[in-house]
Write a protein that holds these residues in place. Structure first.
Motif, PDB file in Angstrom:
ATOM      1  N   ILE A  64       0.830  -1.204   0.000  1.00 46.12           N
ATOM      2  CA  ILE A  64       0.000   0.000   0.000  1.00 46.12           C
ATOM      3  C   ILE A  64       0.864   1.254   0.000  1.00 46.12           C
ATOM      4  O   ILE A  64       0.584   2.213  -0.712  1.00 46.12           O
ATOM      5  CB  ILE A  64      -0.939  -0.008   1.229  1.00 46.12           C
ATOM      6  N   ILE A  65       1.932   1.238   0.802  1.00 42.83           N
ATOM      7  CA  ILE A  65       2.802   2.402   0.953  1.00 42.83           C
ATOM      8  C   ILE A  65       4.104   2.215   0.178  1.00 42.83           C
ATOM      9  O   ILE A  65       4.777   1.192   0.317  1.00 42.83           O
ATOM     10  CB  ILE A  65       3.126   2.653   2.442  1.00 42.83           C
ATOM     11  N   SER A  66       4.434   3.219  -0.635  1.00 44.98           N
ATOM     12  CA  SER A  66       5.765   3.339  -1.215  1.00 44.98           C
ATOM     13  C   SER A  66       6.530   4.295  -0.315  1.00 44.98           C
ATOM     14  O   SER A  66       6.173   5.483  -0.221  1.00 44.98           O
ATOM     15  CB  SER A  66       5.692   3.882  -2.647  1.00 44.98           C
ATOM     16  N   ASN A  67       7.545   3.807   0.359  1.00 45.93           N
ATOM     17  CA  ASN A  67       8.215   4.579   1.403  1.00 45.93           C
ATOM     18  C   ASN A  67       8.725   5.926   0.890  1.00 45.93           C
ATOM     19  O   ASN A  67       9.359   6.017  -0.157  1.00 45.93           O
ATOM     20  CB  ASN A  67       9.384   3.764   1.966  1.00 45.93           C
ATOM     21  N   ASN A  68       8.387   6.958   1.678  1.00 45.79           N
ATOM     22  CA  ASN A  68       8.769   8.341   1.377  1.00 45.79           C
ATOM     23  C   ASN A  68       8.075   8.923   0.157  1.00 45.79           C
ATOM     24  O   ASN A  68       8.404  10.027  -0.287  1.00 45.79           O
ATOM     25  CB  ASN A  68      10.288   8.477   1.193  1.00 45.79           C
ATOM     26  N   GLU A  69       7.094   8.214  -0.377  1.00 46.97           N
ATOM     27  CA  GLU A  69       6.312   8.742  -1.509  1.00 46.97           C
ATOM     28  C   GLU A  69       4.876   9.051  -1.083  1.00 46.97           C
ATOM     29  O   GLU A  69       4.436  10.192  -1.179  1.00 46.97           O
ATOM     30  CB  GLU A  69       6.338   7.761  -2.679  1.00 46.97           C
ATOM     31  N   ASN A  70       4.158   8.028  -0.629  1.00 50.68           N
ATOM     32  CA  ASN A  70       2.785   8.267  -0.172  1.00 50.68           C
ATOM     33  C   ASN A  70       2.609   7.893   1.299  1.00 50.68           C
ATOM     34  O   ASN A  70       1.489   7.774   1.795  1.00 50.68           O
ATOM     35  CB  ASN A  70       1.781   7.498  -1.033  1.00 50.68           C
ATOM     36  N   GLY A  71       3.723   7.697   2.000  1.00 49.80           N
ATOM     37  CA  GLY A  71       3.700   7.348   3.413  1.00 49.80           C
ATOM     38  C   GLY A  71       5.080   6.921   3.862  1.00 49.80           C
ATOM     39  O   GLY A  71       6.041   6.943   3.073  1.00 49.80           O
ATOM     40  N   LEU A  72       5.175   6.542   5.126  1.00 48.60           N
ATOM     41  CA  LEU A  72       6.448   6.086   5.676  1.00 48.60           C
ATOM     42  C   LEU A  72       6.320   4.656   6.160  1.00 48.60           C
ATOM     43  O   LEU A  72       5.385   4.314   6.909  1.00 48.60           O
ATOM     44  CB  LEU A  72       6.882   6.981   6.841  1.00 48.60           C
ATOM     45  N   LEU A  73       7.248   3.802   5.739  1.00 52.33           N
ATOM     46  CA  LEU A  73       7.343   2.428   6.222  1.00 52.33           C
ATOM     47  C   LEU A  73       8.534   2.326   7.169  1.00 52.33           C
ATOM     48  O   LEU A  73       9.620   2.828   6.843  1.00 52.33           O
ATOM     49  CB  LEU A  73       7.545   1.446   5.067  1.00 52.33           C
ATOM     50  N   VAL A  74       8.352   1.691   8.318  1.00 48.90           N
ATOM     51  CA  VAL A  74       9.464   1.527   9.261  1.00 48.90           C
ATOM     52  C   VAL A  74       9.641   0.056   9.596  1.00 48.90           C
ATOM     53  O   VAL A  74       8.727  -0.758   9.426  1.00 48.90           O
ATOM     54  CB  VAL A  74       9.233   2.351  10.547  1.00 48.90           C
ATOM     55  N   ASN A  75      10.809  -0.292  10.074  1.00 48.70           N
ATOM     56  CA  ASN A  75      11.130  -1.677  10.398  1.00 48.70           C
ATOM     57  C   ASN A  75      10.118  -2.239  11.389  1.00 48.70           C
ATOM     58  O   ASN A  75       9.788  -1.601  12.399  1.00 48.70           O
ATOM     59  CB  ASN A  75      12.538  -1.781  10.975  1.00 48.70           C
ATOM     60  N   ASN A  76       9.666  -3.440  11.098  1.00 48.63           N
ATOM     61  CA  ASN A  76       8.601  -4.041  11.893  1.00 48.63           C
ATOM     62  C   ASN A  76       8.972  -4.162  13.370  1.00 48.63           C
ATOM     63  O   ASN A  76      10.064  -4.634  13.713  1.00 48.63           O
ATOM     64  CB  ASN A  76       8.261  -5.427  11.336  1.00 48.63           C
ATOM     65  N   ALA A  77       8.062  -3.691  14.218  1.00 49.51           N
ATOM     66  CA  ALA A  77       8.161  -3.799  15.683  1.00 49.51           C
ATOM     67  C   ALA A  77       9.292  -2.984  16.294  1.00 49.51           C
ATOM     68  O   ALA A  77       9.595  -3.137  17.480  1.00 49.51           O
ATOM     69  CB  ALA A  77       8.286  -5.270  16.111  1.00 49.51           C
ATOM     70  N   SER A  78       9.900  -2.086  15.530  1.00 51.38           N
ATOM     71  CA  SER A  78      10.975  -1.258  16.065  1.00 51.38           C
ATOM     72  C   SER A  78      10.391  -0.013  16.725  1.00 51.38           C
ATOM     73  O   SER A  78       9.909   0.899  16.029  1.00 51.38           O
ATOM     74  CB  SER A  78      11.958  -0.846  14.960  1.00 51.38           C
ATOM     75  N   VAL A  79      10.460   0.043  18.042  1.00 58.01           N
ATOM     76  CA  VAL A  79       9.955   1.192  18.779  1.00 58.01           C
ATOM     77  C   VAL A  79      10.733   2.442  18.398  1.00 58.01           C
ATOM     78  O   VAL A  79      10.158   3.525  18.170  1.00 58.01           O
ATOM     79  CB  VAL A  79      10.032   0.946  20.300  1.00 58.01           C
TER      80      VAL A  79
END
Length: 389
Positions: free
Chosen positions: A310-325
């Protein structure tokens, strides 16, 4: 109250799910039942458990609740299993739907067993990671599910990751009837100008369950040390008490709010500084799609499955490493302090309203159901929301 054997003017479709209370799968299947009922079918929603529906079911859609699982003693479980089997077979034999669609593994297995016995076409749908459901079953249970899925007209998944997970398993890799249909954007009423909160806020939406990761979100929010932005988490569920305790222990009871479920989600999406999806696992997250359709800049864990599709990182949202606080905290802080970035991400996020438009997605479901519907089935009239079984 009994089932009357008078013909319907429209062919009947069954929609089966474990429960109709709040959740993404429940929202989707109710939307499908409403849609087909308006488009030349009679929809019948069947809930394995007796729960209050969380979403609006149109008046002409028939609703049946098979059992009320309030007790957990062995004898009660045996009774509920027997009751569910008897009532579902009775409904299928009496009504003879042209096709049955089920969501979530437990309902899929019940549907496969009873539709195989009654010779009715059925479609099953896995809505989350198979690693947590069919693939994790013991040998006998797993191979029962596999045989039932093989016999299904189709196994529908909402994300490519779910499909890949099934096909990477040494047993389920033989499936050749998998079809992917993503979730449609939810159609809401127009947003209101009335403020839902007196301060800037970060938004989380979903069932208060461990898998949804709201404990991680609260911890990450605490690490941001943001003083002028609150956190609001919309939803109810079994983890509420634990989350309340966590909020109290972190000294955040004035800044982290758990207001429960809300019927005006559109106002929260349109007014939030950002939406955050902290799930440990997903299938294809409805709330993320909803938030993006309102142009709400979004942050999501790159979890299994859905966000990366769904998300293209830094284009239409931000994706971060799973479970990384730490990573989640940094992403939230970055968005909160950069209005230009929020605007850019939010503007591009709105495109999902086109790619996941209801007309497109519901059209795919309609084509699938019509392809596999039994043309010889004779529907009957249902005169009550509860059968005398």
């Amino acid at each position: 109250m009994k089932l009357q054997a008078a013909p319907f003017s429209k062919p009947v479709l069954f929609f089966i799910i474990p429960s109709l209370k709040g959740g993404g799968a429940e929202r989707v299947i109710i939307s499908l039942a409403n849609y087909f009922n308006r488009n030349n079918f009679q929809s019948v929603l069947i809930s394995l458990n007796n729960d209050i529906p969380a979403y609006e079911i149109e008046n002409d859609v028939k609703v049946f609740y098979l059992t009320d699982r309030q007790k957990s003693r062995f004898i009660d479980r045996v009774y509920h299993i027997t009751e569910t089997f008897y009532k579902l077979v009775k409904l299928l034999r009496t009504v003879r739907p042209v096709c049955t669609l089920s969501f979530i593994t437990s309902a899929n297995i019940w549907t496969g067993i009873t539709c195989s016995l009654t010779r009715i076409p059925y479609i099953v749908s896995e809505r989350t990671s198979p690693d947590r459901s069919v693939i994790s079953f013991n040998y006998l249970h797993k191979h029962l599910a596999l045989n039932l899925y093989k016999r299904a007209a189709a196994v529908v998944v909402s994300a490519k990751g779910v499909e890949d997970c099934l096909l990477n398993d040494k047993d389920f890799k033989i499936l050749n009837n998998i079809q992917r249909i993503t979730n449609a954007v939810t159609v809401f009423q127009s947003s209101s100008d009335e403020k839902v909160h007196h301060r800037r806020f970060i938004l989380g939406v979903g069932r208060l369950a461990y898998v949804k990761g709201f404990d991680i979100l609260i911890e990450a929010y605490a690490k941001t040390s943001l003083k002028d932005v609150d956190l609001i988490i919309i939803g109810d569920g079994e983890e509420r008490a634990n989350l309340v305790a966590q909020i109290f222990n972190l000294g955040l009871k004035e800044r982290v709010l758990l207001p429960g479920s809300r019927s005006n989600l559109q106002d929260y999406y349109s007014q939030a500084e950002m939406y955050v999806l902290p799930s440990r696992n997903e299938g294809y997250p409805n709330a993320l799609v909803e938030a993006m359709s309102f142009g709400c800049p979004s942050v999501a864990f790159d979890c299994n499955f859905g966000p990366a599709e769904i998300i293209s990182n830094n284009e239409n949202g931000l994706l971060v490493n799973n479970a990384s606080v730490t990573d989640l905290s940094e992403a939230m802080l970055r968005l909160a302090s950069d209005p230009v970035l929020r605007n850019e991400l939010g503007t591009k996020a709105r495109i999902i309203s086109e790619t996941n438009h209801p007309d497109k997605i519901l059209g795919e479901w309609e084509a699938l159901m019509k392809k596999h519907a039994a043309t010889s089935a004779i529907p009957v009239q249902l005169t009550s929301s509860q059968p005398a079984l």
